[in-house]
Design an enzyme around this catalytic site. Structure first.
Site, PDB file in Angstrom:
ATOM      1  N   ASP A  45       7.727 -14.664  38.239  1.00 22.10           N
ATOM      2  CA  ASP A  45       6.816 -13.851  38.937  1.00 22.10           C
ATOM      3  C   ASP A  45       6.956 -12.622  38.761  1.00 22.10           C
ATOM      4  O   ASP A  45       5.946 -11.878  38.895  1.00 22.10           O
ATOM      5  CB  ASP A  45       7.110 -14.374  40.419  1.00 22.10           C
ATOM      6  CG  ASP A  45       6.611 -15.919  40.891  1.00 22.10           C
ATOM      7  OD1 ASP A  45       5.833 -16.319  39.903  1.00 22.10           O
ATOM      8  OD2 ASP A  45       7.031 -16.299  41.769  1.00 22.10           O
ATOM      9  N   ASP A 152      16.163  -0.642  59.708  1.00 24.64           N
ATOM     10  CA  ASP A 152      16.301  -0.305  58.046  1.00 24.64           C
ATOM     11  C   ASP A 152      14.812  -0.134  57.431  1.00 24.64           C
ATOM     12  O   ASP A 152      14.719   0.645  56.565  1.00 24.64           O
ATOM     13  CB  ASP A 152      16.876  -1.581  57.384  1.00 24.64           C
ATOM     14  CG  ASP A 152      18.233  -1.676  57.735  1.00 24.64           C
ATOM     15  OD1 ASP A 152      19.022  -0.664  57.954  1.00 24.64           O
ATOM     16  OD2 ASP A 152      18.720  -2.650  57.185  1.00 24.64           O
ATOM     17  N   SER A 160       0.096 -14.389  49.387  1.00 23.81           N
ATOM     18  CA  SER A 160       0.932 -14.703  48.128  1.00 23.81           C
ATOM     19  C   SER A 160       2.299 -14.287  48.033  1.00 23.81           C
ATOM     20  O   SER A 160       3.042 -14.920  47.526  1.00 23.81           O
ATOM     21  CB  SER A 160      -0.139 -14.578  46.846  1.00 23.81           C
ATOM     22  OG  SER A 160      -0.239 -13.336  46.778  1.00 23.81           O
ATOM     23  N   THR A 163       5.996 -15.451  50.440  1.00 24.27           N
ATOM     24  CA  THR A 163       7.023 -16.432  50.194  1.00 24.27           C
ATOM     25  C   THR A 163       8.068 -15.688  49.465  1.00 24.27           C
ATOM     26  O   THR A 163       9.308 -16.043  49.341  1.00 24.27           O
ATOM     27  CB  THR A 163       6.517 -17.462  49.188  1.00 24.27           C
ATOM     28  OG1 THR A 163       6.146 -16.811  48.009  1.00 24.27           O
ATOM     29  CG2 THR A 163       5.487 -18.304  49.703  1.00 24.27           C
ATOM     30  N   TYR A 165       9.884 -11.209  49.421  1.00 23.95           N
ATOM     31  CA  TYR A 165      10.840 -10.567  50.515  1.00 23.95           C
ATOM     32  C   TYR A 165      10.298 -10.761  51.979  1.00 23.95           C
ATOM     33  O   TYR A 165      11.237 -10.861  52.751  1.00 23.95           O
ATOM     34  CB  TYR A 165      10.645  -9.090  49.972  1.00 23.95           C
ATOM     35  CG  TYR A 165      11.642  -8.006  50.774  1.00 23.95           C
ATOM     36  CD1 TYR A 165      12.824  -8.520  50.658  1.00 23.95           C
ATOM     37  CD2 TYR A 165      11.271  -7.100  51.606  1.00 23.95           C
ATOM     38  CE1 TYR A 165      13.979  -7.598  51.401  1.00 23.95           C
ATOM     39  CE2 TYR A 165      12.199  -6.432  52.229  1.00 23.95           C
ATOM     40  CZ  TYR A 165      13.632  -6.568  52.174  1.00 23.95           C
ATOM     41  OH  TYR A 165      14.456  -5.867  53.061  1.00 23.95           O
ATOM     42  N   ASN A 166       9.011 -11.112  52.235  1.00 22.12           N
ATOM     43  CA  ASN A 166       8.684 -11.272  53.423  1.00 22.12           C
ATOM     44  C   ASN A 166       9.165 -12.495  54.274  1.00 22.12           C
ATOM     45  O   ASN A 166       9.780 -12.369  55.225  1.00 22.12           O
ATOM     46  CB  ASN A 166       7.085 -11.501  53.602  1.00 22.12           C
ATOM     47  CG  ASN A 166       6.902 -12.119  54.724  1.00 22.12           C
ATOM     48  OD1 ASN A 166       6.486 -11.323  55.938  1.00 22.12           O
ATOM     49  ND2 ASN A 166       6.461 -13.435  54.914  1.00 22.12           N
ATOM     50  N   LYS A 167       9.755 -13.636  53.521  1.00 18.84           N
ATOM     51  CA  LYS A 167      10.256 -14.618  54.021  1.00 18.84           C
ATOM     52  C   LYS A 167      11.896 -14.347  54.001  1.00 18.84           C
ATOM     53  O   LYS A 167      12.433 -14.963  55.153  1.00 18.84           O
ATOM     54  CB  LYS A 167      10.146 -15.895  52.869  1.00 18.84           C
ATOM     55  CG  LYS A 167      10.978 -17.000  53.476  1.00 18.84           C
ATOM     56  CD  LYS A 167      10.743 -18.360  52.243  1.00 18.84           C
ATOM     57  CE  LYS A 167      11.358 -19.478  53.040  1.00 18.84           C
ATOM     58  NZ  LYS A 167      12.772 -19.458  53.112  1.00 18.84           N
ATOM     59  N   ALA A 187      15.445  -5.560  59.963  1.00 13.37           N
ATOM     60  CA  ALA A 187      16.511  -5.167  60.684  1.00 13.37           C
ATOM     61  C   ALA A 187      16.337  -4.115  61.848  1.00 13.37           C
ATOM     62  O   ALA A 187      16.795  -2.931  61.810  1.00 13.37           O
ATOM     63  CB  ALA A 187      17.707  -4.673  59.775  1.00 13.37           C
TER      64      ALA A 187
END
EC number: 2.7.1.23
Length: 270
Positions: A45, A152, A160, A163, A165-167, A187
């Protein structure tokens, strides 16, 4: 058919690139870096992100397709042993193929500085993080103040990219057919002075959020894999790109939820 290949640079990806060039030549396909019809990503990816940013100025005019040389990627649906089949399908007349074009929304990110506005596109996400200390920033939604954030950082993702860093920061997964962006906290600190929602928010197309970081503080900005440190950004507007989408050439079904299941669950149920 004009094509170009972006590869990860490891031994397997380089070997597959050379193999594809030979196959493409045998089919009469033309390698064209300036204005390809299709861009082939060979790697993972991350390789697709590199390919997208290399050709985003042509995003309305070309298609992307991926061969994954590691674990199954969300953007790459072909395996190394299928490269011959893929090359043949790419050379098949459209009316004879099963080609479907999947269009995914992109995030438009605008930085306002004293010198003007800078506009960028993100395929996965944009993040804003503090460096020397926790980040403080005001968050507005549709021009109304929503909260004063301390923590942080903040992650703005595409469907798309939900899935990725968001997850990892507990954001929800969104199907790429939905034109939206997601705001997820990294955080956050909640006390009597700073109070945030504490959960991710999803904004539809035509909505926007504005982030006002504390002035003259160094922050780290990222657009997908591209990072920079700055202290001159006055505000950041995030929204679904109103007129740009990435197009993937689907020569066979590649369901989003099947990719999610294989990547994060992996267990076969009977």
């Amino acid at each position: 058919m004009k094509y170009f290949v972006v590869d990860r640079g490891d031994e397997l990806s380089l070997r597959l690139t050379e193999q594809f060039h030979r196959l493409a030549h045998s089919y009469g396909m033309e390698q064209n870096e300036e204005k390809p019809d299709i861009v082939l990503s060979i790697g993972g990816d991350g390789t697709m992100l590199h390919a997208f940013h290399r050709f985003q100025h042509l995003v309305d005019e070309l298609w992307f397709v991926g061969i994954h040389t590691g674990r199954l990627g969300f953007y790459a649906d072909w395996t190394p042993d299928e490269i011959g089949q893929l090359a043949k399908l790419m050379n098949t007349p459209l009316e004879e193929s099963n080609l479907r074009i999947a269009e995914y929304p992109l995030a438009e990110i605008q930085f306002t500085t004293a010198d003007g506005i800078e506009t960028y596109l993100a395929l996965n996400e944009f993040t804003l993080r503090g460096i020397e200390e926790t980040m403080v920033a005001q968050l507005n939604i549709n021009d109304d103040m929503f909260e004063m954030f301390r923590g942080d950082g903040i992650c703005i993702s595409t469907p798309s990219g939900s899935t990725a860093y968001n997850k990892a920061v507990n954001g929800g997964l969104i199907h790429p057919s939905l034109e939206a962006i997601q705001i997820a906290e990294i955080a956050s600190i909640n006390n009597r002075v700073y109070r945030t929602l504490g959960s991710s928010m999803i904004l539809p197309k035509h909505h926007h959020c504005d982030i006002y970081p504390r002035t003259k503080k160094n922050v780290q900005l990222s657009i997908d894999h591209l990072y920079s440190q700055r202290n001159d950004v006055l505000s950041i507007r995030c929204k679904v790109s109103p007129d740009k989408k990435i197009k993937f050439a689907r020569f066979r079904p590649f369901p989003f939820w099947s990719r999610v299941q294989k990547a994060f669950i992996g267990t076969e149920f009977h």
